[in-house]
Scaffold this motif. Structure first.
Motif, PDB file in Angstrom:
ATOM      1  N   VAL A 246     -24.969  35.670 -86.981  1.00 14.15           N
ATOM      2  CA  VAL A 246     -25.497  36.870 -86.335  1.00 14.15           C
ATOM      3  C   VAL A 246     -24.749  38.079 -86.892  1.00 14.15           C
ATOM      4  O   VAL A 246     -23.556  37.995 -87.189  1.00 14.15           O
ATOM      5  CB  VAL A 246     -25.334  36.792 -84.803  1.00 14.15           C
ATOM      6  N   THR A 261     -30.245  38.217 -86.882  1.00 20.05           N
ATOM      7  CA  THR A 261     -29.776  36.869 -87.204  1.00 20.05           C
ATOM      8  C   THR A 261     -30.241  36.469 -88.593  1.00 20.05           C
ATOM      9  O   THR A 261     -31.267  36.953 -89.089  1.00 20.05           O
ATOM     10  CB  THR A 261     -30.299  35.845 -86.177  1.00 20.05           C
ATOM     11  N   THR A 263     -30.600  32.705 -90.723  1.00 14.06           N
ATOM     12  CA  THR A 263     -30.437  31.253 -90.668  1.00 14.06           C
ATOM     13  C   THR A 263     -29.910  30.679 -91.977  1.00 14.06           C
ATOM     14  O   THR A 263     -29.677  29.479 -92.057  1.00 14.06           O
ATOM     15  CB  THR A 263     -31.780  30.588 -90.334  1.00 14.06           C
ATOM     16  N   CYS A 298     -22.083  31.157 -87.569  1.00 11.09           N
ATOM     17  CA  CYS A 298     -22.493  30.090 -86.660  1.00 11.09           C
ATOM     18  C   CYS A 298     -22.590  28.774 -87.416  1.00 11.09           C
ATOM     19  O   CYS A 298     -22.836  28.748 -88.625  1.00 11.09           O
ATOM     20  CB  CYS A 298     -23.831  30.417 -86.012  1.00 11.09           C
ATOM     21  N   ALA A 304     -27.262  30.366 -84.242  1.00 11.96           N
ATOM     22  CA  ALA A 304     -27.419  31.772 -84.625  1.00 11.96           C
ATOM     23  C   ALA A 304     -28.520  32.437 -83.800  1.00 11.96           C
ATOM     24  O   ALA A 304     -28.351  33.554 -83.303  1.00 11.96           O
ATOM     25  CB  ALA A 304     -27.733  31.864 -86.115  1.00 11.96           C
ATOM     26  N   ARG A 305     -29.632  31.750 -83.625  1.00 12.00           N
ATOM     27  CA  ARG A 305     -30.733  32.340 -82.843  1.00 12.00           C
ATOM     28  C   ARG A 305     -30.327  32.527 -81.388  1.00 12.00           C
ATOM     29  O   ARG A 305     -30.661  33.533 -80.758  1.00 12.00           O
ATOM     30  CB  ARG A 305     -31.969  31.447 -82.940  1.00 12.00           C
ATOM     31  N   GLU A 308     -27.884  35.406 -81.002  1.00  7.97           N
ATOM     32  CA  GLU A 308     -28.592  36.682 -81.118  1.00  7.97           C
ATOM     33  C   GLU A 308     -29.182  37.083 -79.764  1.00  7.97           C
ATOM     34  O   GLU A 308     -29.038  38.228 -79.319  1.00  7.97           O
ATOM     35  CB  GLU A 308     -29.704  36.571 -82.155  1.00  7.97           C
TER      36      GLU A 308
END
Length: 620
Positions: A246, A261, A263, A298, A304-305, A308
């Protein structure tokens, strides 16, 4: 009006017979003194026809050019060119230039010097300039002629700034010529296309004038989608890790302006904000005031999601448009009073006998779902609390007179009879929605038969809102009641992505490589995971969007359940079983609505809903 630039004082040149400025006095020049007005700029609009798409193995077959200044045509240049070989058949069909037409035409070695002399030091203009100028530069290199280095202007890039998608579906020359009512229709012949491009150029410059593009110097940035001050901020991405995570853009006083964010790579994602790939005006505005980017690395893309979402809820950044206030998301509640009723609420509470669906993205969506239940069941709609025994002198509402309420307020409907209605409402909310679907399918079928398609669409939207809210609650409630769930998914490198979920909240995540036994990692994850208190059902212990993310991850193919405490199950005959199908019907109906194809609208709105009254056994 011209763009504003910093101007340095200059000494005024005094013409004979005029009063001179006092010595040492600085004079502000006029805007015309800043640069060359576009009305004084000579443009040579050029178009080429070729034997193919790349100058490396294709050649020029025709050159057409128009020289203009101040809106006046100063001259034209046109000639066929012998490419030194046959013209491909598909090019002949496209342009009408055949191989026989080019027999005896001059070669590019003869044509190019004449064209360069015609162009002089003018600004070269072309529609998709990299194509035309690329062929001219390649021809100059092959024939040994130095390229003069004229300024180049691409009308495609100008159009991307001046013409919106609402006005034109694309920025092709034929589309823009039709939009601006060009005097010449482009026909894939060089001179005609060049003439059409002249009209397009003048129209685009006319649109860009009010935006400050009035001088030759303005054209240097008119087609550049990345402002200079934004491009200079690209150093904010230096040093960011090449890992998922993030990022937080911070502004003055360390205010969190935006949370995003990545990925895959934080560094690459943040760099994209300083390139032409970023087209959102709000993001450009945000970058201008940002002075730092903080990364949060992360272990997995899922983490990460989730982080966020949590950071957005924590900081409420002004440039994030996503839901920042989960506590404001509305629910539809069936109350637990003697004669229960339906209402829209902002909070889920522990109440015996209460039932909830949601949360909804807006109060309007929650109201649609509530209306769907009221249309399907004769449950009371008054807002006051009713005693078990009706008081003397009580009066009924209009709904009771219409037969849409049993009037328990008057004692016409006793607790047992009313409880039967409430049980049907609770079943539709927490389990099988067939009662709501059947009532709305019947109404839609009747309205479509009467060709009242707009009203049928309203009923459809009401049903879809109910199914979305009920499906969300029915999906979230089981995982929200689950004290602990551990799942694993294979990664591309042969390792494992491990996820710990407690009451619908991500409590921990880890990743192992293919050489590491994941079982000790699972044990460590359980021991070190976040403690999560049980929430009031059916709400989860996290932001609703976080629980949705977790459920989407858990439902992926290849995800394995390692441990589940307390069970995780959902009714077979539930809103989830029919929600996706009804949503697909809604999309098809929106496309059909407004057309004259009445049978198509009828089939779309009627038949699928009737089929959804009884979902097939075994669906989930």
């Amino acid at each position: 009006m011209s763009t504003v630039r910093p101007l340095r004082p200059v000494w005024a040149d005094v013409a004979p017979g005029t009063a001179a400025a006092p010595a040492g006095t600085a004079v502000q020049p006029t805007l015309d003194d800043v640069g060359t007005p576009l009305s004084d700029v000579t443009f040579v609009v050029v178009d080429l026809e070729t034997t193919g798409g790349t100058p490396a193995d294709c050649a020029i077959t025709e050159i057409g050019a128009v020289k203009v200044r101040g809106g006046q045509v100063l001259g034209e240049f046109q000639t066929l060119v012998d490419p030194g070989g046959p013209v491909p058949p598909y090019i002949q069909v496209l342009t009408g230039i055949t191989t026989s037409m080019l027999v005896g035409a001059p070669r590019i070695e003869t044509v190019l010097p004449s064209f360069l002399e015609f162009a002089g030091d003018a600004v070269l203009v072309a529609h998709n300039a990299p194509f035309d100028v690329g062929f001219l530069k390649a021809a100059a290199a092959r024939t040994g002629h130095p390229w003069p280095g004229n300024r180049v202007l691409d009308t495609v890039r100008l159009a991307r700034r001046a013409v919106t998608r609402d006005e034109a579906p694309n920025h092709k020359l034929s589309t823009l010529a039709a939009l601006f009512h060009a005097t010449v229709t482009p026909n894939h012949r060089a001179l005609s296309d060049a003439r059409a491009t002249v009209d397009v150029l003048h129209a685009l410059l006319g649109r860009l004038g009010p935006l400050g593009v009035t001088h030759l110097e303005d054209l240097a940035t008119a087609t550049d989608p990345v402002p200079a001050d934004v491009r200079r901020k690209r150093t904010l991405a230096d040093g960011l890790p090449d890992a998922p995570g993030v990022y937080l853009f911070r502004g003055p006083n360390d205010e969190v302006l935006y949370v995003g964010t990545s990925t895959t790579s934080l560094r690459q994602r943040v760099r994209s904000y300083f390139t032409s790939a970023e087209k959102r005006r709000r993001m450009t505005e945000m970058v201008r005031i940002a002075h730092r980017v903080d990364p949060v690395v992360c272990a997995t893309p899922l983490e990460a999601r989730v982080r966020e979402l949590r950071l957005i809820a924590e900081h409420s950044p002004r440039y994030n448009r996503r839901s920042r206030f989960p506590e404001r998301m509305p629910w539809v509640r069936l109350t637990s009073e003697p004669y229960p009723r339906l209402s829209v609420v902002r909070e889920v509470r522990e109440e015996d006998g209460a039932a909830y669906i949601g949360p909804f993205g807006s109060t309007a969506a929650a109201q649609l779902a509530l209306d769907a239940l009221h249309e399907s069941f004769p449950v009371r709609q008054c807002t006051r609390r009713l005693p078990l025994v009706a008081p003397a002198g009580a009066t009924a509402c209009v709904l009771a007179e219409l037969g849409r309420c049993g009037a328990p307020c008057l004692g016409r409907q006793g607790p047992d009879a009313y409880r039967e209605v409430v049980d049907r409402v609770r079943t539709a909310m927490t389990g099988d929605p067939a009662g709501v679907v059947a009532a709305h399918a019947e109404r839609i079928a009747w309205l479509v038969g009467q060709e009242r398609f707009e009203e049928a669409a309203t009923v459809r939207d009401r049903l879809a809102a109910f199914l979305r809210g009920a499906a969300r609650a029915q999906r979230v409630a089981p995982v929200a009641r689950c004290p602990e769930l551990v799942a694993a998914r294979r990664t591309d490198d042969g390792g494992w992505e491990l996820v710990l979920v407690r009451h619908g909240r991500l409590a921990g995540t880890a990743r192992t490589d293919r050489l590491t036994d994941p079982r000790p990692v699972v044990a460590a994850l359980q021991a070190s995971g976040e403690h999560v208190a049980a929430p009031p059902a059916p709400s989860g212990a996290a932001h609703p969007e976080e629980t949705d993310l977790l459920l989407a991850w858990l439902e992926q193919p290849g995800v394995r359940l390692v441990e589940v405490a307390g069970g995780w199950a959902m009714p077979v005959r539930s809103a989830v079983a029919v929600g996706d199908a009804v949503a697909a019907v809604g999309d098809a109906a929106r496309q059909a609505r407004g057309t004259d194809a009445s049978p198509l609208v009828s089939d779309t709105l009627e038949r699928p809903h009737l089929a959804l009254v009884a979902p097939a056994p075994g669906t989930a």
